[in-house]
Design an enzyme around this catalytic site. Structure first.
Site, mmCIF file in Angstrom:
data_model
loop_
_atom_site.group_PDB
_atom_site.id
_atom_site.type_symbol
_atom_site.label_atom_id
_atom_site.label_comp_id
_atom_site.label_asym_id
_atom_site.label_seq_id
_atom_site.Cartn_x
_atom_site.Cartn_y
_atom_site.Cartn_z
ATOM 1 N NE ARG A 23 -4.103 5.530 -13.292
ATOM 2 C CZ ARG A 23 -4.372 4.281 -13.663
ATOM 3 N NH1 ARG A 23 -5.368 4.037 -14.492
ATOM 4 N NH2 ARG A 23 -3.639 3.268 -13.200
ATOM 5 C CB ALA A 83 -0.926 -0.006 1.212
ATOM 6 C CD GLU A 108 4.230 -6.397 -14.888
ATOM 7 O OE1 GLU A 108 3.404 -5.495 -14.710
ATOM 8 O OE2 GLU A 108 4.068 -7.564 -14.460
HETATM 9 C C1 UD1 Z 1 1.353 -5.278 -10.820
HETATM 10 C C2 UD1 Z 1 2.056 -6.526 -11.383
HETATM 11 C C3 UD1 Z 1 1.269 -7.035 -12.589
HETATM 12 C C4 UD1 Z 1 -0.161 -7.323 -12.188
HETATM 13 C C5 UD1 Z 1 -0.789 -6.085 -11.553
HETATM 14 C C6 UD1 Z 1 -2.137 -6.425 -10.996
HETATM 15 C C7 UD1 Z 1 4.434 -6.217 -10.939
HETATM 16 C C8 UD1 Z 1 5.735 -5.858 -11.535
HETATM 17 N N1 UD1 Z 1 3.393 -6.183 -11.774
HETATM 18 O O1 UD1 Z 1 1.424 -4.300 -11.833
HETATM 19 O O2 UD1 Z 1 1.865 -8.214 -13.101
HETATM 20 O O3 UD1 Z 1 -0.927 -7.717 -13.310
HETATM 21 O O4 UD1 Z 1 0.023 -5.621 -10.466
HETATM 22 O O5 UD1 Z 1 -2.752 -5.256 -10.563
HETATM 23 O O6 UD1 Z 1 4.353 -6.533 -9.782
HETATM 24 N N2 UD1 Z 1 3.425 -0.893 -4.702
HETATM 25 C C9 UD1 Z 1 4.183 -0.598 -3.594
HETATM 26 N N3 UD1 Z 1 5.482 -0.218 -3.776
HETATM 27 C C10 UD1 Z 1 6.050 -0.125 -4.986
HETATM 28 C C11 UD1 Z 1 5.277 -0.454 -6.116
HETATM 29 C C12 UD1 Z 1 3.961 -0.843 -5.936
HETATM 30 O O7 UD1 Z 1 3.714 -0.667 -2.474
HETATM 31 O O8 UD1 Z 1 7.246 0.206 -5.069
HETATM 32 C C13 UD1 Z 1 2.036 -1.321 -4.508
HETATM 33 C C14 UD1 Z 1 1.070 -0.315 -5.086
HETATM 34 O O9 UD1 Z 1 0.638 0.598 -4.079
HETATM 35 C C15 UD1 Z 1 -0.081 -1.193 -5.540
HETATM 36 C C16 UD1 Z 1 0.583 -2.518 -5.878
HETATM 37 O O10 UD1 Z 1 1.820 -2.507 -5.221
HETATM 38 O O11 UD1 Z 1 -1.010 -1.441 -4.519
HETATM 39 C C17 UD1 Z 1 0.745 -2.717 -7.353
HETATM 40 O O12 UD1 Z 1 1.572 -1.733 -7.874
HETATM 41 P P1 UD1 Z 1 1.378 -1.166 -9.316
HETATM 42 O O13 UD1 Z 1 2.481 -0.215 -9.583
HETATM 43 O O14 UD1 Z 1 0.006 -0.706 -9.513
HETATM 44 O O15 UD1 Z 1 1.643 -2.469 -10.204
HETATM 45 P P2 UD1 Z 1 1.076 -2.748 -11.625
HETATM 46 O O16 UD1 Z 1 1.861 -1.979 -12.592
HETATM 47 O O17 UD1 Z 1 -0.387 -2.589 -11.631
#
Ligand code: UD1
Ligand code: CA
Length: 504
Positions: A18, A12, A160
């Site tokens: 957005r 989180a 991805e």
């Molecule tokens: C990620 C997955 C993707 C999957 C998708 C589903 C990876 C590389 N990709 O992509 O395969 O289909 O979720 O929704 O994992 N977050 C952190 N710290 C960070 C980055 C993210 O806490 O450094 C949390 C975000 O708050 C979020 C979640 O992880 O709740 C997913 O991050 P997001 O950047 O949205 O990943 P996606 O690109 O959607």
């Protein structure tokens, strides 16, 4: 029964740009919980040894909220969002044991159930897998990581969208981002992640490729209910998933014996409890930790928040907060019950009544247009229309006590602190400033004066004067009219003698 995992990690830390909001994304919500609240509720159903929430953006507010909704959760801080793999690395610093199953889920995926997480852990442990990925087949996989399988159907990698080639983009099986890992494998693989991708991030998804390279097994659980894996990224998705959760909650309640006349306009929070044969009429909002007991009818157009409604009670077109409505009691229409209101069995808070921090005893009635604040009303009492419990002296609040079977006359001002003894009456229009002994009649109002002919003298030429003249001329020749309206049964608590001190 699924064995409890060693840890559940809830990611989180993301910003949620957005949402275009001053509030961190995971603190937005619906159904009486934040998005994070939904996520930790599902995670907590697994009863993990350790529950870790990774926070970053807006972390002061997120941590404060977490302390309120999930005080058992540990917090891991990810200062810079360097990817999902990095986020899990930060979380594992908070997990004391290396071995055991580690579940990873997201703070912004609110419809995921504890049941689905349990099924994922089951699949993972039964398969003896290093990694088990929760996946779904979707019509439009745009934006998601794709599940790449080999000829034998085994998962070899998660790619991805932005790193995928044409053929991989055509894959419609997507990565939900929710996994069960062998804790040791996870720790080992995280230390080997490289940011050699389009975003230059450490991808948790690469743990799959590493596990396969080490000859370990990667399993999947394909979820046939993809909505459970949907995340909230903007307010359009927030509303859509909120409405979907509401439909699901209402469906569960209808199957359990609750009548919902119009599901489209009925909203029920996740922590509400409804008994058999409750009826929810259109326009009802049941919020917070409200409990509604068997046979009660709510609505139309009513909000209940953190309220207990006992069997067979009815609440019509009202707003009720922090109250208890006794068995068979009735409330409304247009009534406002505030925190600390307790209506006894069969009691009534009728039309246009506001009650706060007060007990209304068994069978007692506040039928019309009254304010009752900081009062204790006994059993069988009647509070006449437009009575006000004058509880506030401008500085402090004071209490009023009204005994059993009291009759408060209409338009009485009960100036607190004051006590009206059992069985006593107050005269309509009285201002009661002193205690009334049991069985007494208290009269606190000016005596009526009648100034005959005033309208003819002071309002000559008006319609009122003409009407009065007509009435007088009609009355004069034939003596007094044959019927006299004595007004003795107005039905609104006229308990005063018509002429004080002269009652038979
Ligand atoms: C990620 C997955 C993707 C999957 C998708 C589903 C990876 C590389 N990709 O992509 O395969 O289909 O979720 O929704 O994992 N977050 C952190 N710290 C960070 C980055 C993210 O806490 O450094 C949390 C975000 O708050 C979020 C979640 O992880 O709740 C997913 O991050 P997001 O950047 O949205 O990943 P996606 O690109 O959607
Ligand atoms: Ca996402």
């Amino acid at each position: 029964m699924t064995p409890a995992p060693a840890a559940v990690v809830v990611l989180a830390a993301g910003e949620g740009t957005r949402m275009r909001s001053a509030t961190p994304k995971v603190l937005h919500g619906f159904a009486g919980r934040s998005l994070l609240g939904h996520a930790v509720a599902a995670a907590s159903e697994l009863d993990p040894d350790t529950l870790v929430v990774v926070v970053g953006h807006g972390r002061e507010r997120v941590v404060e909220h977490l302390a309120a909704v999930a005080p058992h959760a540990r917090v891991a801080v990810q200062d810079e969002q360097r990817g999902t793999g990095h986020a899990v690395e930060c979380a594992l610093d908070q997990v004391p044991v290396a071995a055991g199953t580690v579940v990873v889920t997201y703070g912004d995926v609110p419809l995921l159930t504890g049941q689905t997480l349990a099924a994922l852990v089951d699949r993972h442990e039964q398969a003896g897998a290093a990694v088990t990925v929760l996946t779904a087949e979707v019509a439009d996989p745009t934006g998601y990581g794709r599940i790449v399988r080999d000829g034998a159907g085994e998962v070899v990698a998660i790619v991805e969208q932005r790193d995928a080639d044409e053929a991989q983009r055509a894959i419609t099986e997507i990565n939900s981002g929710i996994y069960a890992f062998d804790g040791r494998v996870l720790r080992g693989a995280l230390s080997r992640l490289e940011a050699d991708n389009d975003q230059g991030e450490l991808y948790l998804t690469d743990v799959v490729r590493i596990a396969r390279a080490d000859g370990l097994m990667v399993a999947t659980l394909v979820l046939d209910d993809p909505v459970q894996t949907e995340g909230v990224n903007d307010r359009v998705q927030l509303a859509a998933l909120g409405a979907e959760l509401n439909r699901r909650l209402l469906t569960q309640w209808m199957r359990a014996g609750v009548t919902v006349v119009d599901p489209a306009t009925t909203w029920v929070d996740a922590d509400v409890t409804l008994a058999r044969d409750v009826t929810l009429l259109p326009g009802v909002h049941v919020q917070g930790r409200t409990e509604v007991a068997e046979g009660a009818t709510i609505g139309p157009d009513t909000t209940l928040r953190d309220t207990v409604v006992e069997p067979g009670a009815a609440v019509v077109r009202s707003h009720v907060q922090g109250a208890r409505v006794g068995a068979g009691a009735s409330v409304g229409p247009f009534t406002f019950l505030r925190p600390g209101t307790v209506l006894g069995p069969g009691a009534k808070a009728g039309a246009y009544v506001e009650i706060k921090a007060s007990t209304v005893g068994e069978g007692s009635k506040v039928p019309h247009l009254s304010y009752v604040g900081d009062a204790t009303i006994g059993a069988g009492a009647n509070i006449g229309a437009a009575t006000v419990f004058v509880n506030y002296d401008g500085v402090a609040k004071h209490r009023t006590v009204v005994g059993d079977e009291v009759r408060i006359g209409s338009d009485t001002m009960l100036v607190a602190p004051v006590t009206v003894g059992a069985g006593a009456y107050t005269a309509a229009g009285s201002v009661i400033t002193e205690d009334v002994p049991p069985g007494a009649m208290a009269v606190g109002r000016a005596r009526q004066r009648v100034i005959r002919g005033w309208v003819a003298r002071r309002r000559a030429g008006t319609a009122a004067a003409a009407a009065a003249a007509l009435a007088e001329s009609a009355a004069e020749p034939s003596g007094p009219p044959s019927t006299t309206a004595d007004g003795s049964s107005s039905g609104v608590g006229q308990t005063a003698p018509r002429s004080e001190g002269s009652s038979p």
